[in-house]
Design a protein around this motif. Structure first.
Motif, PDB file in Angstrom:
ATOM      1  N   HIS A  59      40.874  31.752  32.958  1.00 15.58           N
ATOM      2  CA  HIS A  59      40.231  32.913  33.593  1.00 15.58           C
ATOM      3  C   HIS A  59      40.108  32.651  35.084  1.00 15.58           C
ATOM      4  CE1 HIS A  59      36.875  35.488  34.990  1.00 15.58           C
ATOM      5  NE2 HIS A  59      37.455  36.358  34.184  1.00 15.58           N
ATOM      6  N   THR A  60      40.114  33.721  35.852  1.00 12.83           N
ATOM      7  CA  THR A  60      39.828  33.593  37.278  1.00 12.83           C
ATOM      8  C   THR A  60      38.929  34.745  37.706  1.00 12.83           C
ATOM      9  OG1 THR A  60      40.828  33.322  39.463  1.00 12.83           O
ATOM     10  CG2 THR A  60      41.856  34.947  38.057  1.00 12.83           C
ATOM     11  N   ASP A  61      38.076  34.472  38.682  1.00 14.43           N
ATOM     12  CA  ASP A  61      37.265  35.565  39.255  1.00 14.43           C
ATOM     13  C   ASP A  61      38.041  36.292  40.351  1.00 14.43           C
ATOM     14  OD1 ASP A  61      35.067  35.213  37.660  1.00 14.43           O
ATOM     15  OD2 ASP A  61      34.199  33.674  38.976  1.00 14.43           O
ATOM     16  N   ARG A  62      39.173  35.705  40.754  1.00 18.65           N
ATOM     17  CA  ARG A  62      40.000  36.362  41.769  1.00 18.65           C
ATOM     18  C   ARG A  62      40.498  37.698  41.205  1.00 18.65           C
ATOM     19  NH1 ARG A  62      42.586  31.735  45.128  1.00 18.65           N
ATOM     20  NH2 ARG A  62      41.463  29.941  44.334  1.00 18.65           N
ATOM     21  N   TYR A  63      40.977  38.563  42.076  1.00 19.47           N
ATOM     22  CA  TYR A  63      41.533  39.868  41.660  1.00 19.47           C
ATOM     23  C   TYR A  63      40.551  40.635  40.770  1.00 19.47           C
ATOM     24  CZ  TYR A  63      45.627  37.302  43.212  1.00 19.47           C
ATOM     25  OH  TYR A  63      46.494  36.535  43.944  1.00 19.47           O
ATOM     26  N   MET A  64      39.271  40.473  41.026  1.00 17.07           N
ATOM     27  CA  MET A  64      38.204  41.151  40.298  1.00 17.07           C
ATOM     28  C   MET A  64      38.126  40.750  38.817  1.00 17.07           C
ATOM     29  SD  MET A  64      38.755  44.796  42.178  1.00 17.07           S
ATOM     30  CE  MET A  64      37.181  45.501  41.788  1.00 17.07           C
ATOM     31  N   GLY A  65      38.656  39.559  38.492  1.00 16.57           N
ATOM     32  CA  GLY A  65      38.504  39.029  37.139  1.00 16.57           C
ATOM     33  C   GLY A  65      39.725  39.231  36.262  1.00 16.57           C
ATOM     34  N   VAL A  66      40.382  38.104  35.906  1.00 17.60           N
ATOM     35  CA  VAL A  66      41.609  38.179  35.092  1.00 17.60           C
ATOM     36  C   VAL A  66      41.620  37.044  34.057  1.00 17.60           C
ATOM     37  CG1 VAL A  66      44.137  38.311  35.160  1.00 17.60           C
ATOM     38  CG2 VAL A  66      42.843  38.918  37.204  1.00 17.60           C
ATOM     39  N   TYR A  67      42.030  37.372  32.828  1.00 15.74           N
ATOM     40  CA  TYR A  67      42.266  36.356  31.786  1.00 15.74           C
ATOM     41  C   TYR A  67      43.760  36.049  31.731  1.00 15.74           C
ATOM     42  CZ  TYR A  67      37.642  37.788  30.209  1.00 15.74           C
ATOM     43  OH  TYR A  67      36.314  38.077  30.144  1.00 15.74           O
ATOM     44  N   PHE A  68      44.058  34.810  31.289  1.00 17.02           N
ATOM     45  CA  PHE A  68      45.469  34.413  31.172  1.00 17.02           C
ATOM     46  C   PHE A  68      45.673  33.625  29.873  1.00 17.02           C
ATOM     47  CE2 PHE A  68      49.030  31.465  31.996  1.00 17.02           C
ATOM     48  CZ  PHE A  68      50.006  32.399  32.290  1.00 17.02           C
ATOM     49  N   PRO A  69      46.024  34.323  28.778  1.00 10.20           N
ATOM     50  CA  PRO A  69      46.315  33.597  27.531  1.00 10.20           C
ATOM     51  C   PRO A  69      47.686  32.933  27.624  1.00 10.20           C
ATOM     52  CG  PRO A  69      46.002  35.983  27.143  1.00 10.20           C
ATOM     53  CD  PRO A  69      46.143  35.772  28.620  1.00 10.20           C
ATOM     54  N   THR A  70      47.791  31.693  27.156  1.00 10.27           N
ATOM     55  CA  THR A  70      49.060  30.959  27.272  1.00 10.27           C
ATOM     56  C   THR A  70      49.726  30.740  25.913  1.00 10.27           C
ATOM     57  OG1 THR A  70      47.720  28.961  27.214  1.00 10.27           O
ATOM     58  CG2 THR A  70      48.540  29.664  29.372  1.00 10.27           C
ATOM     59  N   ARG A  71      48.968  30.966  24.817  1.00 12.69           N
ATOM     60  CA  ARG A  71      49.568  30.714  23.499  1.00 12.69           C
ATOM     61  C   ARG A  71      50.271  31.977  22.991  1.00 12.69           C
ATOM     62  NH1 ARG A  71      44.411  27.622  20.990  1.00 12.69           N
ATOM     63  NH2 ARG A  71      43.646  29.766  21.112  1.00 12.69           N
ATOM     64  N   TYR A  72      51.353  31.760  22.271  1.00 14.19           N
ATOM     65  CA  TYR A  72      52.133  32.868  21.710  1.00 14.19           C
ATOM     66  C   TYR A  72      51.230  33.798  20.884  1.00 14.19           C
ATOM     67  CZ  TYR A  72      55.862  35.071  18.945  1.00 14.19           C
ATOM     68  OH  TYR A  72      56.699  35.972  18.341  1.00 14.19           O
ATOM     69  N   ASP A  73      50.425  33.203  19.995  1.00 11.04           N
ATOM     70  CA  ASP A  73      49.608  34.036  19.093  1.00 11.04           C
ATOM     71  C   ASP A  73      48.627  34.906  19.869  1.00 11.04           C
ATOM     72  OD1 ASP A  73      50.884  33.084  16.925  1.00 11.04           O
ATOM     73  OD2 ASP A  73      49.292  31.701  16.283  1.00 11.04           O
ATOM     74  N   ASP A  74      48.082  34.385  20.952  1.00 12.01           N
ATOM     75  CA  ASP A  74      47.088  35.159  21.722  1.00 12.01           C
ATOM     76  C   ASP A  74      47.771  36.267  22.531  1.00 12.01           C
ATOM     77  OD1 ASP A  74      45.232  33.471  20.639  1.00 12.01           O
ATOM     78  OD2 ASP A  74      45.059  32.184  22.401  1.00 12.01           O
ATOM     79  N   VAL A  75      48.945  35.967  23.086  1.00 12.00           N
ATOM     80  CA  VAL A  75      49.700  37.006  23.814  1.00 12.00           C
ATOM     81  C   VAL A  75      50.050  38.136  22.835  1.00 12.00           C
ATOM     82  CG1 VAL A  75      51.906  37.492  24.974  1.00 12.00           C
ATOM     83  CG2 VAL A  75      50.616  35.424  25.555  1.00 12.00           C
ATOM     84  N   ARG A  76      50.473  37.725  21.643  1.00 14.82           N
ATOM     85  CA  ARG A  76      50.845  38.707  20.620  1.00 14.82           C
ATOM     86  C   ARG A  76      49.623  39.568  20.241  1.00 14.82           C
ATOM     87  NH1 ARG A  76      51.840  39.613  15.235  1.00 14.82           N
ATOM     88  NH2 ARG A  76      54.022  40.085  14.804  1.00 14.82           N
TER      89      ARG A  76
END
Ligand code: HEM
Length: 394
Positions: free
Chosen positions: A40-57
């Motif tokens: 997660h980042t607070d930049r860009y008003m808050g963004v999550y970044f899932p890296t696992r295939y199952d979570d992206v899916r």
């Protein structure tokens, strides 16, 4: 562009525009997948970044909690400018998408293959007798723009203008909203003129088809029509150009793979799938419209999600030896073209263009490598691919 503070912790403060991420994101994603699979980042008003295939899916299939009304992470949310179907959510998405499908069926795309071969041949004629070229600038960037311009009934020579709009909408516009708005206005004026021409004299092209199309008996509303035309122009150009560029980046550095494809050209389509997996160019975004939990991590409303199909494609839980490019990988259910309702409609076209670009080049220039001291540069933001790729022949 505003100066951004450096990243100290990718798990809690990532910045997808950080030069380290832009130049080589894979080690960063690998570390995250092990230690903090949903960053997660607070930049860009808050963004999550899932890296696992199952979570992206899970995010891609969950249109109840994740909306496509914003699909690019920007410093400021821009005014909502629809580009159906990619910015549509259910239930409207279905009709928006079905409208476009007939232009992109495998049979339709087959009809365009001879033209793609001819374009590649002419491009190669320009540099085949020299010591080298820039494989991104002189080759990869040219085929997709010429093909889609032709399919839309637009002049192929306007590639420079179309690429400028793409850059302003998808790259510079992330931090400079005024540039994005200018590109939207310019492209709207351009398409309005083309729409008027087609109304007077329809042709056999996608703009004429959409001008004549009806949804529930009604013509497509002008703003939606403009958004769809802009999407068709934008979606197929830097994506495919990036994919082609990445193939050449790999082959310039892996003589064993290059020589095998020259000796066994029938392997090229399988290799193309592996290049698409390993160097998937497109990362879309979603807006969280209802709080939920994915991969054990709470997702808060109004924040964005970077939906990284490229990171999913490198998940070793799904792809053994995920960071290695195996050009004859047989089991390869990569997600470079997305997942769920928004899966790419241009995949047949893209696959044809990448395959033809490789076949035609390898026939004429089987031996090439990165030019000595080559400064390869990569695009940043939604679409990743080499933008400068100097290679030497022989
Ligand atoms: C290698 C090249 C390409 C890649 C990797 C790619 C990737 C993608 C991805 C990942 C999506 C899903 C977006 C999302 O989930 O929000 C998508 C959607 C889309 N792509 Fe592509 N694309 C490529 C080429 C093309 C081409 C040549 C076209 C032709 C115009 C095209 C048209 C579209 C459209 C219209 C959508 C929206 C579909 C929808 O929202 O239902 N793409 N693409």
């Amino acid at each position: 562009m505003s100066a951004r503070p450096p990243v100290n912790d990718w798990g809690t403060d990532f910045d997808h525009l950080d030069p380290r991420w832009v130049n080589d994101p894979y080690p960063i994603w690998e570390e995250l997948r092990d230690k903090c699979p949903v960053a997660h980042t607070d930049r860009y008003m808050g963004v999550y970044f899932p890296t696992r295939y199952d979570d992206v899916r899970a995010v891609a299939y969950d249109t109840e909690h994740f909306s496509s009304r914003r699909i690019v992470v920007r410093e400021q949310p821009p005014p909502r400018i629809p580009a159906p179907p990619i910015t549509s959510d259910p239930p409207g998405h279905r009709a928006d998408k079905h409208l476009l499908l007939p232009a992109f069926t495998p049979d339709q795309i087959k009809l365009h293959e001879p033209r793609a071969r001819k374009i590649c041949g002419k491009l190669i004629d320009r540099f085949a007798g020299k010591d080298g070229c820039d494989a991104a600038v002189d080759y990869a960037q040219e085929l997709p723009v010429r093909m889609i311009a032709h399919m839309m009934g637009l002049p192929e020579e306007e590639g420079e203008l179309f690429r400028k709009w793409i850059y302003e909408i998808l790259v510079a516009g992330i931090t400079q909203p005024a540039l994005m708005m200018r590109a939207i206005e310019e492209s709207s004026a351009y398409f309005n003129a083309e729409i008027e021409k087609r109304k007077a004299a329809p042709g056999d092209d996608i703009i004429s088809y959409l001008v004549g199309a009806r949804i529930d008996g009604q013509p497509i509303e002008p703003e939606r029509l403009l958004g769809t035309l802009r999407l068709i122009l934008v979606a197929g150009i830097d994506t495919t150009w990036s994919a082609i560029g990445s193939c050449f980046w790999h082959l310039a550095q892996h003589p064993e793979d290059r020589r095998r494809l020259v000796a066994e050209p029938e392997l090229i389509p399988t290799a193309v799938e592996e290049f698409l997996r390993a160097y998937a160019p497109v990362t879309m975004a979603r807006e969280v419209v209802k709080a939920t939990t994915i991969g054990g991590c709470p997702f808060k409303e109004k924040q964005m999600v970077l939906l990284s199909f490229p990171a999913a494609n490198r998940d070793p839980a799904v792809f053994p030896d995920a960071d290695r490019v195996v050009i004859d990988r047989t089991e390869n259910r990569h997600v470079a073209f997305g997942l769920g309702i928004h899966r790419c409609i241009g995949s047949n076209l893209a696959r044809m263009e990448i395959t033809v670009a490789l076949q035609e080049w390898l026939k004429r220039i089987p031996e090439f490598s990165l030019a000595p001291g080559a400064q390869v540069t990569w695009s940043e933001g939604t679409v990743r691919g080499p933008r400068k790729l100097p290679v030497k022949f022989g």
